[in-house]
Design a protein around this motif. Sequence first.
Motif, PDB file in Angstrom:
ATOM      1  N   TYR A 156       0.808  -1.223   0.000  1.00 32.41           N
ATOM      2  CA  TYR A 156       0.000   0.000   0.000  1.00 32.41           C
ATOM      3  C   TYR A 156       0.843   1.276   0.000  1.00 32.41           C
ATOM      4  CZ  TYR A 156      -3.860  -3.121   1.216  1.00 32.41           C
ATOM      5  OH  TYR A 156      -4.808  -4.119   1.199  1.00 32.41           O
TER       6      TYR A 156
ATOM      7  N   SER B 157       2.968   2.659  -2.147  1.00 33.63           N
ATOM      8  CA  SER B 157       2.922   3.473  -3.364  1.00 33.63           C
ATOM      9  C   SER B 157       1.621   4.284  -3.437  1.00 33.63           C
ATOM     10  CB  SER B 157       3.054   2.580  -4.595  1.00 33.63           C
ATOM     11  OG  SER B 157       2.910   3.332  -5.774  1.00 33.63           O
ATOM     12  N   PHE B 158       0.512   3.635  -3.095  1.00 28.51           N
ATOM     13  CA  PHE B 158      -0.796   4.310  -3.072  1.00 28.51           C
ATOM     14  C   PHE B 158      -0.786   5.476  -2.092  1.00 28.51           C
ATOM     15  CE2 PHE B 158      -4.586   4.304  -0.250  1.00 28.51           C
ATOM     16  CZ  PHE B 158      -5.445   5.033  -1.066  1.00 28.51           C
TER      17      PHE B 158
ATOM     18  N   LYS C  10       1.139   8.731  -2.911  1.00 27.84           N
ATOM     19  CA  LYS C  10       0.522   9.617  -3.900  1.00 27.84           C
ATOM     20  C   LYS C  10      -0.574  10.501  -3.317  1.00 27.84           C
ATOM     21  CE  LYS C  10       1.447   6.914  -8.076  1.00 27.84           C
ATOM     22  NZ  LYS C  10       0.872   6.260  -9.275  1.00 27.84           N
TER      23      LYS C  10
ATOM     24  N   ASN D  94       0.080  -7.816  -4.350  1.00 25.37           N
ATOM     25  CA  ASN D  94       0.458  -6.620  -5.116  1.00 25.37           C
ATOM     26  C   ASN D  94      -0.495  -6.393  -6.273  1.00 25.37           C
ATOM     27  OD1 ASN D  94       2.833  -7.653  -3.634  1.00 25.37           O
ATOM     28  ND2 ASN D  94       3.855  -5.899  -4.549  1.00 25.37           N
TER      29      ASN D  94
ATOM     30  N   VAL E 228      -3.990  -5.165  -4.884  1.00 26.77           N
ATOM     31  CA  VAL E 228      -3.904  -3.778  -4.410  1.00 26.77           C
ATOM     32  C   VAL E 228      -3.729  -2.819  -5.587  1.00 26.77           C
ATOM     33  CG1 VAL E 228      -2.564  -2.149  -3.010  1.00 26.77           C
ATOM     34  CG2 VAL E 228      -3.050  -4.441  -2.141  1.00 26.77           C
ATOM     35  N   ALA E 229      -2.944  -3.218  -6.577  1.00 22.87           N
ATOM     36  CA  ALA E 229      -2.780  -2.370  -7.766  1.00 22.87           C
ATOM     37  C   ALA E 229      -4.104  -2.200  -8.503  1.00 22.87           C
ATOM     38  CB  ALA E 229      -1.725  -2.974  -8.691  1.00 22.87           C
TER      39      ALA E 229
ATOM     40  N   ASN F   4      -6.303   0.280  -6.602  1.00 23.07           N
ATOM     41  CA  ASN F   4      -5.670   1.582  -6.351  1.00 23.07           C
ATOM     42  C   ASN F   4      -6.263   2.631  -7.297  1.00 23.07           C
ATOM     43  OD1 ASN F   4      -4.040   3.803  -6.062  1.00 23.07           O
ATOM     44  ND2 ASN F   4      -2.120   2.710  -6.395  1.00 23.07           N
TER      45      ASN F   4
ATOM     46  N   ARG G  23      -3.454   4.619  -9.439  1.00 23.49           N
ATOM     47  CA  ARG G  23      -2.310   3.856  -9.946  1.00 23.49           C
ATOM     48  C   ARG G  23      -1.758   4.411 -11.257  1.00 23.49           C
ATOM     49  NH1 ARG G  23      -6.856   0.903 -10.820  1.00 23.49           N
ATOM     50  NH2 ARG G  23      -7.248  -0.046 -12.855  1.00 23.49           N
TER      51      ARG G  23
ATOM     52  N   ALA H 194      -9.726   8.927  -1.720  1.00 20.70           N
ATOM     53  CA  ALA H 194      -9.022   7.777  -2.312  1.00 20.70           C
ATOM     54  C   ALA H 194      -9.379   6.485  -1.581  1.00 20.70           C
ATOM     55  CB  ALA H 194      -7.518   8.020  -2.278  1.00 20.70           C
TER      56      ALA H 194
ATOM     57  N   MET I 125     -11.168   3.189  -3.088  1.00 19.59           N
ATOM     58  CA  MET I 125     -10.472   1.909  -2.949  1.00 19.59           C
ATOM     59  C   MET I 125     -11.384   0.871  -2.296  1.00 19.59           C
ATOM     60  SD  MET I 125      -6.668   1.457  -1.338  1.00 19.59           S
ATOM     61  CE  MET I 125      -5.419   0.650  -2.352  1.00 19.59           C
TER      62      MET I 125
END
Length: 340
Positions: free
Chosen positions: A225, A227-228, A231, A280, A283-284, A287, A290, A308, A312
């Motif tokens: 999580y 990377s999400f 952002k 991964n 979750v991607a 997201n 993404r 967000a 999600m």
Amino acid sequence: MGSAKAKSKTARPRKSAAAKRARGKLAPGGRARGLDAADVAIAMDSAEIADVVALVRQAGGALIGAYRDPLGGRPLVLASLPLNAVQPTPFQRDLSPTHAKRLAVKIDETAAFLDPLIVVRGEDGRLWTPNGRHRLAAGKVLGLKQITALISPDETLAYRILALNTEKAHNLRDRSLEVIRMARSLAKRHATSKEAQYTAEFESADLLTLGIVYEKSSRFAGGAYSSFLKKVDRFSDRTLAASLREREGFASRLLQIDAQAKRVIAALQARGFKSPYLRNYVVARINPVRFHRAKKGDAKPPMPLAQALTRMAAAVKNFKIDSVSSADLAWVAVGAGAQE
């Protein structure tokens, strides 16, 4: 054919010896900085270190010397302190006994304790080290009576753990837990301080949210999580206490989303998908940012964190198991390999 190949090989430009030597070298700074030699030493009876000198004597330590940091000019006292007079800051990561024992063995092999602890005065009047927990523990394993320390009058160093700690690499969980512990401590000490005032200490806003999540679930897969959150998570202009209350809600929502993601992963595994990148991938897929690519210099999030998380949560609830293919997972594996 053979001659053509030979020509093509000889036609390639070769790097000169000078170019090879230049690789890996660092360019010196454009201007000289810091103090001159005459400005570094400090007399032990100087008023600017009087409080620190008193602390050392009260602790039963021995004064060795004092100087100004050659870069910033801050005063520092070098002293030997009784081992039991120093404690790690209360918001540091958990001790790794394995690492402490290994460190003790290496120190014993060299027969020298060469790295002084950084020490400041703590909230309770005791001596705190913000970056020496494992060296301190290694000293106890070795049975040391005294330990060398660089003592600073600047108590704010206690909150610069992430920048100072170099003896054991931080993983995401360690960093997040240290940051949230620092935030809780600062919220008590400085009730009116804004969260955004501590960007240097906390490094990244997402570590605050993840820290709360890890407090609730120590085995949370934060890397999936991260990377999400990077952002959409930003430092708040609200007080630390108010911001932490809001982040408690964000953390609870993230845990609920992860619980649903685990349900999806279990369903995929039941259908024969055994890839280590399942989490991964899921979750991607859920997201909502993404595909967002921030423009250079643009620090504004594509949407607020609360929005967000709402998107999600809806995405994981409506996840279509039938839409997953082995080819999709292969692409995720390729992407993960590229990042590594």
